[in-house]
Design a protein around this motif. Structure first.
Motif, short mmCIF file in Angstrom:
data_model
loop_
_atom_site.label_atom_id
_atom_site.label_comp_id
_atom_site.label_asym_id
_atom_site.label_seq_id
_atom_site.Cartn_x
_atom_site.Cartn_y
_atom_site.Cartn_z
N HIS A 161 1.47 -4.80 7.49
CA HIS A 161 1.05 -3.64 6.71
C HIS A 161 0.08 -3.94 5.56
CE1 HIS A 161 3.86 -0.97 8.73
NE2 HIS A 161 4.79 -1.89 8.60
N CYS A 162 0.05 -5.15 5.08
CA CYS A 162 -0.73 -5.41 3.86
C CYS A 162 -1.80 -6.49 4.01
CB CYS A 162 0.18 -5.85 2.71
SG CYS A 162 1.76 -5.01 2.60
N SER A 163 -1.58 -7.45 4.90
CA SER A 163 -2.43 -8.65 4.89
C SER A 163 -3.87 -8.39 5.33
CB SER A 163 -1.82 -9.75 5.77
OG SER A 163 -1.92 -9.39 7.13
N VAL A 164 -4.10 -7.28 6.08
CA VAL A 164 -5.47 -6.96 6.48
C VAL A 164 -6.37 -6.89 5.25
CG1 VAL A 164 -6.71 -5.54 8.16
CG2 VAL A 164 -4.28 -5.11 7.72
N CYS A 165 -5.86 -6.31 4.20
CA CYS A 165 -6.67 -6.16 2.99
C CYS A 165 -6.35 -7.23 1.94
CB CYS A 165 -6.46 -4.78 2.37
SG CYS A 165 -6.93 -3.45 3.49
N HIS A 166 -5.08 -7.42 1.68
CA HIS A 166 -4.72 -8.35 0.61
C HIS A 166 -4.67 -9.80 1.08
CE1 HIS A 166 -4.09 -5.19 -2.33
NE2 HIS A 166 -3.44 -4.50 -1.40
N MET A 167 -4.95 -9.99 2.38
CA MET A 167 -5.01 -11.33 3.00
C MET A 167 -3.61 -11.97 3.09
SD MET A 167 -8.13 -11.88 3.87
CE MET A 167 -8.67 -10.17 4.03
N PRO B 2 -7.95 -6.25 -4.15
CA PRO B 2 -7.44 -7.10 -5.24
C PRO B 2 -6.36 -8.07 -4.76
CG PRO B 2 -6.52 -4.88 -5.40
CD PRO B 2 -7.55 -4.85 -4.30
N PRO B 3 -6.23 -9.19 -5.46
CA PRO B 3 -5.16 -10.14 -5.13
C PRO B 3 -3.79 -9.58 -5.51
CG PRO B 3 -6.30 -10.83 -7.13
CD PRO B 3 -7.04 -9.63 -6.61
N LEU B 4 -2.75 -10.10 -4.87
CA LEU B 4 -1.38 -9.70 -5.23
C LEU B 4 -0.68 -10.87 -5.92
CD1 LEU B 4 -0.29 -7.70 -2.05
CD2 LEU B 4 -1.22 -6.83 -4.20
N PRO C 112 -10.25 2.99 -3.55
CA PRO C 112 -8.83 3.36 -3.61
C PRO C 112 -8.03 2.75 -2.47
CG PRO C 112 -10.19 5.27 -3.02
CD PRO C 112 -11.11 4.12 -3.19
N MET C 113 -6.72 2.61 -2.69
CA MET C 113 -5.82 2.18 -1.61
C MET C 113 -5.12 3.42 -1.09
SD MET C 113 -2.57 -0.44 -1.74
CE MET C 113 -1.09 0.05 -0.87
N ALA C 114 -5.15 3.60 0.24
CA ALA C 114 -4.51 4.76 0.86
C ALA C 114 -2.98 4.64 0.78
CB ALA C 114 -4.93 4.85 2.32
C1 HEC Z 1 -6.65 -0.81 3.74
C2 HEC Z 1 -6.55 -1.82 2.71
C3 HEC Z 1 -5.20 -1.99 1.99
C4 HEC Z 1 -3.96 -2.13 2.54
C5 HEC Z 1 -3.56 -2.12 4.02
C6 HEC Z 1 -3.04 -2.30 1.43
N1 HEC Z 1 -3.73 -2.28 0.24
FE1 HEC Z 1 -2.95 -2.55 -1.61
N2 HEC Z 1 -4.77 -2.18 -2.45
C7 HEC Z 1 -5.94 -1.96 -1.74
C8 HEC Z 1 -7.02 -1.66 -2.69
C9 HEC Z 1 -8.47 -1.37 -2.33
C10 HEC Z 1 -6.43 -1.67 -3.97
C11 HEC Z 1 -7.13 -1.33 -5.30
C12 HEC Z 1 -7.02 0.18 -5.51
C13 HEC Z 1 -7.63 0.66 -6.79
O1 HEC Z 1 -8.08 -0.15 -7.60
O2 HEC Z 1 -7.65 1.90 -7.00
C14 HEC Z 1 -5.03 -2.02 -3.77
C15 HEC Z 1 -4.13 -2.21 -4.80
C16 HEC Z 1 -2.82 -2.68 -4.66
C17 HEC Z 1 -1.94 -3.03 -5.76
C18 HEC Z 1 -2.24 -2.97 -7.25
C19 HEC Z 1 -3.28 -3.98 -7.68
C20 HEC Z 1 -2.86 -5.40 -7.50
O3 HEC Z 1 -3.61 -6.13 -6.82
O4 HEC Z 1 -1.79 -5.82 -8.00
C21 HEC Z 1 -0.76 -3.43 -5.18
C22 HEC Z 1 0.47 -3.92 -5.90
C23 HEC Z 1 -0.91 -3.31 -3.75
N3 HEC Z 1 -2.18 -2.85 -3.48
C24 HEC Z 1 0.08 -3.61 -2.84
C25 HEC Z 1 -0.05 -3.41 -1.46
C26 HEC Z 1 1.03 -3.63 -0.52
C27 HEC Z 1 2.41 -4.16 -0.88
C28 HEC Z 1 0.55 -3.30 0.71
C29 HEC Z 1 1.30 -3.28 2.03
C30 HEC Z 1 2.48 -2.47 2.08
C31 HEC Z 1 -0.84 -2.88 0.54
N4 HEC Z 1 -1.15 -2.96 -0.80
C32 HEC Z 1 -1.67 -2.50 1.57
C33 HEC Z 1 -6.09 -2.02 -0.38
C34 HEC Z 1 -5.07 -2.09 0.55
#
Ligand code: HEC
Length: 151
Positions: free
Chosen positions: A54-60, A71-73, A108-110
């Protein structure tokens, strides 16, 4: 005839001994233990596996994201902040201009509301204890509370 008894009686005794002993005691304990081990392995494995889905596609996979895009987590104010903020980000999406390690993130993140309570708890527990993060575990109950609040 006598010889036959010498063979049959020990065999019967062995069957009775095995049959009486094993089904009653040992296997029950073993099954319970195995179930516990499977459950423990499952909850510690799932977080990583679900994160990959669910997350690694974007957050690696290494949680370091992609400079300027995702952004990094690792050690962010969100991954080290209150669990409910992270839960809210995933369930309701996130749309803020943020800056991490000097890099700006504006996409934005969906929202990902299809992820179930226990699954999201496992994912966030994994994230909060990986990539150098050392934050508290997240429970399915906490996810349910945030979900019930709505957007
Ligand atoms: C399609 C790409 C995508 C996916 C899939 C995604 N994210 Fe994100 N995420 C983003 C983006 C882009 C932002 C920055 C949004 C903003 O700045 O408004 C973000 C921001 C965040 C942040 C806050 C900023 C930070 O880096 O600490 C968290 C926490 C986070 N995501 C957790 C998750 C988790 C957990 C999952 C899986 C359940 C997930 N994301 C799935 C793209 C994604």
């Amino acid at each position: 005839m006598h010889r036959l008894y010498f063979i049959i009686i020990p065999i019967l005794l062995m069957l009775v001994a095995c049959g009486g002993d094993t089904p009653d005691k040992k296997p029950v304990k073993k099954v319970k233990k195995a179930t516990k081990e499977v459950a423990a392995a499952k909850s510690s494995l799932n977080g990583k596996k679900l994160y990959m889905t669910h997350c690694s596609v974007c957050h690696m996979p290494n949680g370091l994201g992609m400079k300027g895009a995702f952004p990094p987590l690792a050690n962010t104010e969100w991954t080290n902040g209150p669990a409910e903020v992270m839960i809210d980000i995933v369930l309701n999406g996130f749309n803020e201009e943020i800056e991490i390690n000097g890099d700006k993130y504006v996409t934005p993140m969906a929202a990902l509301p299809h992820i179930k309570d226990d699954e999201l708890a496992a994912i966030l527990t994994y994230v909060r204890s990986s990539f150098g993060n050392e934050s508290s575990a997240v429970t399915a109950e906490e996810v349910a509370v945030v979900r019930s609040r709505g957007k």
